[in-house]
Scaffold this active site. Structure first.
Site, PDB file in Angstrom:
ATOM      1  NE  ARG A  10       4.466  20.276  49.145  1.00 18.59           N
ATOM      2  CZ  ARG A  10       4.435  19.408  50.141  1.00 18.59           C
ATOM      3  NH1 ARG A  10       5.375  19.454  51.079  1.00 18.59           N
ATOM      4  NH2 ARG A  10       3.481  18.499  50.215  1.00 18.59           N
ATOM      5  CG  ASN A  38      19.037  21.535  45.766  1.00 18.43           C
ATOM      6  OD1 ASN A  38      18.473  21.304  46.821  1.00 18.43           O
ATOM      7  ND2 ASN A  38      18.424  22.110  44.744  1.00 18.43           N
TER       8      ASN A  38
END
Length: 320
Positions: free
Chosen positions: A239, A289
């Site tokens: 990540r 987002n």
């Protein structure tokens, strides 16, 4: 006339001001002479069908990262404010998008109906799940499946051999798993993530380009900032999220990045998504987002930009 700016955010005393994008917006608004009104989601309420909030007048001060003791904000008077008295309201509450978040968008939509410019548009925040929204642009995303069915998810993993599984309602890299076809924990991971088949999750192919960074591209009214923050995973991590230990490195957008932005630009503009953060790994969009995109301060610092200034230039044009 002085612009009155309200901001809905998580507790300001818990942020890291040197890296917080909401704080960058507040600093720029104050520099422009706006009056700032702070509220947390639970401060919003309805009275006889009209939206109000208990707000506090707010002042902010920039501080270097090394200064961890000086005050960076201060409250003035507190009052019950009719939201229609404000000119702009920024919704900057972090996910998860739960029922409380949902209810606040309904109340803020009433403020929008009374003429307040709400950023981003409340209806679109309800429509545009940050994991699922990219699916409206299938030519821009990697092979993906969204399902609650363990069999379908396992078939996807077997077909693609190396995959990423993630929930649809988390942020900051939380609860994301890299799962290979021979992983002995496949069943238990899927069971836990789906609640034994009750909750949908997303599976995507693993993109090895993550080693070069999970790029955060910021867009103002659909137009990209020309630099992205490539979030490089920490050693042993898959990540790139800064919250998961990634390191942010600024890079210029590629031709492919601009192409991806162009594919989604008309939809962002049509849906009132004035400030968006696009997550791109390699050639693909992985997330869009829309709730509280970050990375303003990192890009501003590395490239001497004023991204919040670009945003407010656009918003002021909408007020006129």
């Amino acid at each position: 006339m002085q612009i009155k700016l309200g901001i809905v955010m998580d507790p300001i005393d818990g942020i890291k001001p040197y890296k917080d994008s909401s704080f960058a917006m507040l600093l720029e608004a104050q520099r422009r002479g706006y009056a700032l009104f702070y509220m947390e989601p639970q401060d919003i309420y309805l009275k006889n069908g009209k939206p109000f909030a208990t707000t506090s007048e707010l002042k902010v001060w920039d501080r270097p990262k090394s200064d961890t003791t000086s005050q960076y904000f201060g409250f003035g008077g507190s009052a019950d404010t009719a939201l229609s008295d404000l000119d702009i309201i920024l919704i900057r509450q972090d996910p998860p998008f739960n029922n409380d978040y949902l209810y606040s968008t309904h109340m803020l939509e009433l403020a929008e109906a009374e003429g307040v410019l709400v950023v981003n548009k409340p209806q679109t925040l309800r429509d545009a799940n940050e994991k699922l929204f990219a699916s409206w642009f299938p030519e821009c995303i990697p092979p993906t499946i969204v399902s609650a069915n363990a069999g379908k998810i396992k078939t996807f993993i077997q077909d693609h051999q190396d995959t990423i599984l993630k929930p649809l309602d988390a942020m900051g890299g939380a609860s994301i798993f890299r799962v290979k076809k021979d992983d002995p924990n496949i069943n238990v991971i899927i069971e836990n993530m789906t609640g034994h088949g009750k909750h949908h999750i997303m599976a995507q192919i693993y993109l090895p380009e993550i080693s070069e960074g999970d790029k955060r591209i910021l867009l103002v009214n659909g137009e990209p900032v020309p630099y992205a923050l490539a979030r490089i995973p920490a050693q042993g991590e898959t990540r790139g999220n800064i919250a998961a230990g990634g390191t942010g490195v600024g890079i210029a957008l590629s031709d492919r990045d601009y192409w991806l932005c162009e594919q989604i630009r008309p939809t962002l503009q049509a849906k009132g998504l004035y400030f968006v953060g696009l997550d791109v790994i390699g050639d693909y969009i992985t997330e869009i987002n829309v709730t509280s995109p970050t990375c303003i301060r990192e890009l501003d610092e590395q490239y001497h930009l004023n991204i919040a200034g670009t945003l407010f230039d656009h918003l002021e044009g909408l007020l006129n």
